[in-house]
Design a protein around this motif. Structure first.
Motif, short mmCIF file in Angstrom:
data_model
loop_
_atom_site.label_atom_id
_atom_site.label_comp_id
_atom_site.label_asym_id
_atom_site.label_seq_id
_atom_site.Cartn_x
_atom_site.Cartn_y
_atom_site.Cartn_z
N ALA A 124 -3.13 -2.57 -16.65
CA ALA A 124 -2.95 -4.00 -16.41
C ALA A 124 -3.60 -4.35 -15.08
O ALA A 124 -4.80 -4.14 -14.92
N ASN A 125 -2.84 -4.85 -14.12
CA ASN A 125 -3.46 -5.29 -12.86
C ASN A 125 -2.98 -4.48 -11.66
O ASN A 125 -3.03 -4.96 -10.53
N ALA A 126 -2.52 -3.24 -11.89
CA ALA A 126 -2.03 -2.40 -10.81
C ALA A 126 -2.75 -1.05 -10.82
O ALA A 126 -3.06 -0.50 -11.88
N ILE A 127 -2.99 -0.53 -9.61
CA ILE A 127 -3.53 0.81 -9.44
C ILE A 127 -2.57 1.57 -8.54
O ILE A 127 -2.20 1.08 -7.46
N PHE A 128 -2.16 2.75 -8.97
CA PHE A 128 -1.33 3.64 -8.15
C PHE A 128 -2.17 4.86 -7.80
O PHE A 128 -2.81 5.46 -8.67
N ALA A 129 -2.14 5.23 -6.53
CA ALA A 129 -2.97 6.35 -6.08
C ALA A 129 -2.28 7.06 -4.93
O ALA A 129 -1.53 6.45 -4.15
N VAL A 130 -2.53 8.36 -4.84
CA VAL A 130 -2.07 9.16 -3.71
C VAL A 130 -3.24 9.32 -2.74
O VAL A 130 -4.35 9.70 -3.14
N LEU A 131 -2.98 9.00 -1.46
CA LEU A 131 -3.98 9.09 -0.42
C LEU A 131 -3.48 10.00 0.70
O LEU A 131 -2.28 10.10 0.92
N PRO A 132 -4.38 10.61 1.44
CA PRO A 132 -3.96 11.29 2.66
C PRO A 132 -3.35 10.27 3.63
O PRO A 132 -3.81 9.12 3.70
N PRO A 133 -2.33 10.65 4.37
CA PRO A 133 -1.66 9.71 5.28
C PRO A 133 -2.62 9.01 6.25
O PRO A 133 -2.47 7.81 6.52
N ALA A 134 -3.62 9.75 6.75
CA ALA A 134 -4.55 9.14 7.70
C ALA A 134 -5.37 8.03 7.05
O ALA A 134 -5.70 7.03 7.70
N VAL A 135 -5.70 8.21 5.78
CA VAL A 135 -6.46 7.20 5.05
C VAL A 135 -5.62 5.94 4.86
O VAL A 135 -6.08 4.81 5.08
N THR A 136 -4.37 6.13 4.49
CA THR A 136 -3.47 4.99 4.32
C THR A 136 -3.30 4.22 5.63
O THR A 136 -3.38 2.98 5.64
N THR A 137 -3.10 4.94 6.71
CA THR A 137 -2.93 4.29 8.01
C THR A 137 -4.16 3.48 8.38
O THR A 137 -4.05 2.31 8.82
N TYR A 138 -5.33 4.06 8.20
CA TYR A 138 -6.59 3.36 8.51
C TYR A 138 -6.72 2.10 7.66
O TYR A 138 -7.04 1.02 8.18
N LEU A 139 -6.47 2.23 6.38
CA LEU A 139 -6.66 1.08 5.48
C LEU A 139 -5.66 -0.03 5.77
O LEU A 139 -6.00 -1.22 5.71
N GLN A 140 -4.42 0.34 6.10
CA GLN A 140 -3.41 -0.69 6.34
C GLN A 140 -3.61 -1.43 7.66
O GLN A 140 -2.98 -2.46 7.89
N GLU A 141 -4.49 -0.94 8.49
CA GLU A 141 -4.88 -1.71 9.67
C GLU A 141 -5.85 -2.83 9.31
O GLU A 141 -6.06 -3.74 10.12
N ARG A 142 -6.40 -2.77 8.11
CA ARG A 142 -7.41 -3.74 7.68
C ARG A 142 -7.03 -4.53 6.43
O ARG A 142 -7.51 -5.65 6.24
N TRP A 143 -6.18 -3.94 5.60
CA TRP A 143 -5.82 -4.56 4.32
C TRP A 143 -4.32 -4.44 4.08
O TRP A 143 -3.71 -3.46 4.46
N ARG A 144 -3.78 -5.44 3.41
CA ARG A 144 -2.36 -5.39 3.06
C ARG A 144 -2.18 -4.71 1.70
O ARG A 144 -2.77 -5.13 0.71
N PHE A 145 -1.35 -3.70 1.65
CA PHE A 145 -0.87 -3.09 0.41
C PHE A 145 0.36 -2.28 0.74
O PHE A 145 0.63 -1.99 1.91
N TYR A 146 1.08 -1.87 -0.29
CA TYR A 146 2.35 -1.19 -0.08
C TYR A 146 2.24 0.31 -0.32
O TYR A 146 1.53 0.76 -1.24
N VAL A 147 2.97 1.07 0.48
CA VAL A 147 3.22 2.47 0.17
C VAL A 147 4.36 2.51 -0.84
O VAL A 147 5.46 2.04 -0.57
N TRP A 148 4.09 3.04 -2.01
CA TRP A 148 5.05 3.04 -3.11
C TRP A 148 6.07 4.18 -2.96
O TRP A 148 7.25 4.01 -3.21
N ASP A 149 5.57 5.34 -2.57
CA ASP A 149 6.43 6.51 -2.44
C ASP A 149 6.12 7.19 -1.11
O ASP A 149 5.06 7.82 -0.96
N GLU A 150 7.01 7.06 -0.16
CA GLU A 150 6.77 7.61 1.17
C GLU A 150 6.72 9.14 1.16
O GLU A 150 6.09 9.75 2.03
N ASN A 151 7.38 9.75 0.17
CA ASN A 151 7.42 11.21 0.12
C ASN A 151 6.11 11.82 -0.36
O ASN A 151 5.69 12.88 0.13
N THR A 152 5.46 11.15 -1.30
CA THR A 152 4.23 11.70 -1.88
C THR A 152 2.96 11.07 -1.31
O THR A 152 1.87 11.58 -1.53
#
Length: 344
Positions: A286-314
């Motif tokens: 549908a209109n959602a993508i779920f993906a696992v990223l390295p923590p450093a990648v998520t941190t970098y991207l969230q400084e530029r784009w809004r999105f949610y961390v779905w599962d903090e453990n994985t």
């Protein structure tokens, strides 16, 4: 930080046709609480989409729609079977329990979808006065993990529910996205598949506000007017909610924004499919993508784009596309994902 992003389809604005409809309704006086001509017309449009027995009650939001629908189906000693990932279970702040007084029987699933096999262990102790009584199966279409039920899968669950004297409710906050992806009418994944009620979403598909509780069978939802009022979901100036749905359901306007959001999700999934370190975890249906990223990648991207961390453990994240997501949004974000992954 970009002013646009992939956090939620609730972040998007309002369809121009919907704003025009609100403005057009803003003339003169009209009867309140649903006694207006807009509500009367939209009631017929719901029948056109969902069948001649369909009866719709307009409400403010999705949690309200779910709570009102389930109250209409359940006694205080009855329960609702849902996926453990269901919005009902994890994103409504306990409203079904607190407001409706219902017990939720959560079922773990790998993809957000219930199946008769997964549900069966919950359908026990019928008639035992010491046990809560299963009354409703509630599914979400599309699911909270972006996956879809086929009409046949919904029919199997409806049959299972009806065989045990239960009812099937569909949380359809993104029902339009599901219908667009499956290339079927709205009724094909609700009424025709055996569902008894649907919480039909408008806000995520371009409305300013507004959802609808739609009862699909004759004899259901007779007390919904009282339940809606008691649940604080009755709009006094109902014409402005109804006018939005009239626009959305006229000429299949609902289909265009949903199909576009789905297409943008497919574009984004394709753009990151070969990026090292990015693992898409669920089928993009549908209109959602779920993906696992390295923590450093998520941190970098969230400084530029809004999105949610779905599962903090994985480290799993969720990227949502909206009716107004552009190809340029997708391409710019995908380029940043690729650059961040390469740097990591």
């Amino acid at each position: 930080m970009s002013t646009r992003g992939f956090a939620s389809d609730n972040h998007a604005g309002v369809l121009p046709e919907v704003l025009d409809a609100i403005a057009a309704a803003n003339t003169g006086h009209a009867a309140s609480y649903g006694g207006d001509e807009w509500t009367a017309r939209v009631s017929e449009l719901f029948k056109h989409e969902f069948g001649s027995d369909a009866h719709a009650a307009l409400v403010f939001n999705g949690t309200g729609a779910n709570v009102v629908a389930l109250q209409a189906f359940c006694q205080p000693f009855e329960a609702v079977v849902c996926a453990s990932t269901a919005h009902l279970n994890v994103d409504e702040c306990g409203a079904p329990e607190r407001v409706a007084g219902l017990k939720l029987l959560a079922v773990d699933t790998p993809d957000g979808k219930l199946t008769p096999e997964l549900v069966a262990p919950r359908l026990v102790r019928f008639g035992d006065e010491h046990a809560v009584q299963p009354r409703v199966l509630s599914i979400t279409q599309s699911t909270e993990l972006g996956t879809l039920y086929t009409p046949e899968e919904i029919r199997a669950l409806a049959d299972q529910a009806h065989e045990r004297g239960m009812l099937l409710h569909v949380d359809g906050a993104r029902l339009s996205n599901a219908a667009a992806a499956l290339n079927v009418p709205l009724r094909a994944i609700t009424t025709d598949a055996g569902a008894d009620a649907v919480s039909f979403g408008g806000t995520k598909n371009g409305l300013l506000l507004g959802e609808a509780v739609v009862f699909l069978r004759a004899g259901l939802g007779g007390d919904v007017a009282f339940l809606r009022k008691q649940s604080m979901q009755l709009a006094s100036k109902m014409r402005f909610v109804a006018a939005q749905f009239e626009a959305l359901l006229s000429g299949d306007l609902w289909l265009r924004p949903a199909a576009h959001a789905n297409a943008m999700a497919q574009r984004l999934a394709a753009a990151v499919a070969d990026v090292d370190g990015v693992t898409v975890t669920q089928p993009v249906q549908a209109n959602a993508i779920f993906a696992v990223l390295p923590p450093a990648v998520t941190t970098y991207l969230q400084e530029r784009w809004r999105f949610y961390v779905w599962d903090e453990n994985t480290g799993e994240v969720r990227w949502m596309c909206s009716w107004d997501t552009t190809e340029e949004d997708v391409d710019a974000f995908a380029a940043d994902v690729r650059a961040a992954a390469a740097a990591a």
